[in-house]
Design a protein around this motif. Structure first.
Motif: not given
Length: 106
Positions: A23-52
């Motif tokens: 996430l340090s390479k760019d100022v903005l990170t965009q997740l692009v992909g078709t339905n069901g490939v795991g885009k919405s899983s990334i924020p959930l993983i971030l929430e888990e590690v930061l907030f349990n």
């Protein structure tokens, strides 16, 4: 201000081992992909590690990839002001969490 640097994870949701998002390479990170490939899983993983917890109330047992059945690992590098941090979470039969500040266990 918190600046996210690098997210690493193994066996979360539909992902297997050795996943990394720099996430340090760019100022903005965009997740692009078709339905069901795991885009919405990334924020959930971030929430888990930061907030349990996560905003969709997914149970801890359902985070682990059910096809791999090895538990899961999440690691996040981030900075706050001039300090660098790493938080890592490992879940097997127990949950382990470790927080480092400037490479020292706190």
């Amino acid at each position: 201000m918190i600046i996210l640097q690098k997210l690493k994870w193994d066996n979360c949701f539909s992902y297997g081992e050795d996943n990394e998002l720099d996430l340090s390479k760019d100022v903005l990170t965009q997740l692009v992909g078709t339905n069901g490939v795991g885009k919405s899983s990334i924020p959930l993983i971030l929430e888990e590690v930061l907030f349990n917890k996560n905003s969709k109330n997914v149970k801890k047992a359902d985070i682990a990839n059910r096809y791999v059945n090895k538990g899961y690992d999440i690691s996040l590098d981030f900075t706050v002001d001039n300090d660098s941090y790493n938080i890592s979470v490992s879940r097997r039969s127990t949950l382990k969490c470790k927080l480092l500040k400037n490479d020292e266990d706190i």
